[in-house]
Design a protein around this motif. Structure first.
Motif, PDB file in Angstrom:
ATOM      1  N   TYR A   1       0.673  -1.171   0.019  1.00  0.00           N
ATOM      2  CA  TYR A   1      -0.033   0.065   0.174  1.00  0.00           C
ATOM      3  C   TYR A   1       0.765   1.235  -0.119  1.00  0.00           C
ATOM      4  N   PHE A   2       0.089   2.402  -0.451  1.00  0.00           N
ATOM      5  CA  PHE A   2       0.786   3.705  -0.342  1.00  0.00           C
ATOM      6  C   PHE A   2       0.846   4.230   1.102  1.00  0.00           C
ATOM      7  N   VAL A   3       1.269   5.247   1.552  1.00  0.00           N
ATOM      8  CA  VAL A   3       1.267   5.920   2.618  1.00  0.00           C
ATOM      9  C   VAL A   3       1.285   7.227   2.542  1.00  0.00           C
TER      10      VAL A   3
ATOM     11  N   ARG B   1      -2.684   3.948   3.332  1.00  0.00           N
ATOM     12  CA  ARG B   1      -2.640   3.918   4.965  1.00  0.00           C
ATOM     13  C   ARG B   1      -2.293   5.202   5.524  1.00  0.00           C
ATOM     14  N   PHE B   2      -3.037   5.732   6.496  1.00  0.00           N
ATOM     15  CA  PHE B   2      -2.315   7.055   7.381  1.00  0.00           C
ATOM     16  C   PHE B   2      -1.378   6.597   8.152  1.00  0.00           C
TER      17      PHE B   2
ATOM     18  N   ILE C   1     -15.058   5.358  -2.419  1.00  0.00           N
ATOM     19  CA  ILE C   1     -14.058   4.449  -2.014  1.00  0.00           C
ATOM     20  C   ILE C   1     -14.203   3.180  -1.261  1.00  0.00           C
ATOM     21  N   GLU C   2     -13.202   2.516  -1.037  1.00  0.00           N
ATOM     22  CA  GLU C   2     -13.374   1.254  -0.249  1.00  0.00           C
ATOM     23  C   GLU C   2     -12.519   1.263   1.187  1.00  0.00           C
ATOM     24  N   VAL C   3     -13.011   0.638   2.142  1.00  0.00           N
ATOM     25  CA  VAL C   3     -12.302   0.621   3.456  1.00  0.00           C
ATOM     26  C   VAL C   3     -12.099  -0.514   3.877  1.00  0.00           C
ATOM     27  N   VAL C   4     -10.916  -1.061   4.647  1.00  0.00           N
ATOM     28  CA  VAL C   4     -10.991  -2.505   5.047  1.00  0.00           C
ATOM     29  C   VAL C   4     -10.259  -2.217   6.430  1.00  0.00           C
ATOM     30  N   ASN C   5     -10.590  -2.868   7.643  1.00  0.00           N
ATOM     31  CA  ASN C   5      -9.796  -2.882   8.732  1.00  0.00           C
ATOM     32  C   ASN C   5      -8.968  -3.986   8.836  1.00  0.00           C
ATOM     33  N   CYS C   6      -7.740  -3.784   8.955  1.00  0.00           N
ATOM     34  CA  CYS C   6      -6.516  -4.780   8.930  1.00  0.00           C
ATOM     35  C   CYS C   6      -6.299  -5.266  10.163  1.00  0.00           C
ATOM     36  N   ASP C   7      -6.994  -6.353  10.767  1.00  0.00           N
ATOM     37  CA  ASP C   7      -6.621  -7.054  12.180  1.00  0.00           C
ATOM     38  C   ASP C   7      -6.751  -6.275  13.352  1.00  0.00           C
ATOM     39  N   ASP C   8      -7.538  -4.828  13.328  1.00  0.00           N
ATOM     40  CA  ASP C   8      -7.871  -3.875  14.124  1.00  0.00           C
ATOM     41  C   ASP C   8      -6.519  -3.099  14.587  1.00  0.00           C
TER      42      ASP C   8
ATOM     43  N   LEU D   1      -7.133   0.478   5.976  1.00  0.00           N
ATOM     44  CA  LEU D   1      -6.680   0.683   4.601  1.00  0.00           C
ATOM     45  C   LEU D   1      -7.849   1.427   3.662  1.00  0.00           C
ATOM     46  N   TYR D   2      -7.414   2.288   2.796  1.00  0.00           N
ATOM     47  CA  TYR D   2      -8.516   3.016   2.057  1.00  0.00           C
ATOM     48  C   TYR D   2      -8.218   2.623   0.628  1.00  0.00           C
TER      49      TYR D   2
END
Length: 196
Positions: A59-61, A109-110, A168-175, A179-180
């Motif tokens: 991912y990009f940051v 990712r922020f 957009i799409e958003v996903v929670n990566c294992d809390d 990622l957006y």
């Protein structure tokens, strides 16, 4: 651009898919004068695009301090960045500047002084180094169980908290982080904002 970083257990590598071909700089400035090595430690994605888990992809940051909702320089301020490389298929005018940490559509990712996530309420207009700061609209951040969800990003300009918007799409990566899947903003000077 640097090659994506994967975990040591991530071999053999499957044939690249369009999403896997995203790259990012694994060393990023966290805004504190320190650099950190960011890598995706969840392994290698399935070679089937329908079955991929975004949390397994590079991912990009977004890491600039002026992307935070707490950065405000007013409507006559110097910072007026844009998360679009060429809105309307025309080159950007000289007074519109692409955000230095924006590289085009992809998973982001922020991190660092930019914050850790997108705000769920409208930031003040002219904050985040932009004329119209972007915030997550259409539902809260997802849980891990929700998987990848669709959301809107609204852009707050003057009295309108949602003058323009994009999907957009958003996903929670294992809390651990979100990622957006971000796209070029619909106009300048619109920017995706971060919050701690």
């Amino acid at each position: 651009a640097s090659a994506p970083t994967t975990s040591p257990a991530a071999s053999p590598t499957p044939e690249p898919t369009p999403r896997m071909q995203q790259t990012f700089s694994p060393r990023v400035d966290l805004g504190t004068g320190e650099e950190a090595l960011l890598s995706n430690e969840r392994g290698v994605p399935s070679s089937s695009p329908e079955q991929y888990d975004p949390c397994t992809l590079p991912y990009f940051v977004l890491n600039r301090y002026d992307r935070s909702i707490y950065f405000k320089d007013g409507d006559d301020g110097e910072a007026a960045f844009c998360d679009s490389s060429s809105p309307g298929d025309e080159p950007l005018p000289s007074f519109e500047v692409v955000s230095p940490d924006w590289v085009g559509a992809g998973w982001y990712r922020f991190v660092g002084n930019a914050g850790t996530r997108m705000p769920e309420t409208p930031p003040a207009a002219f904050s985040c180094g932009s004329d119209a700061p972007g915030w997550l609209h259409g539902g809260p951040h997802p849980s891990v169980e929700d998987g990848t969800v669709s959301r809107s990003v609204c852009f707050h300009f003057f009295s309108s908290t949602c003058l323009l918007q994009t999907s957009i799409e958003v996903v929670n990566c294992d809390d651990e982080y979100f990622l957006y899947n971000l796209v070029d903003t619909p106009d300048c000077n619109l920017r995706y904002c971060g919050v701690p």
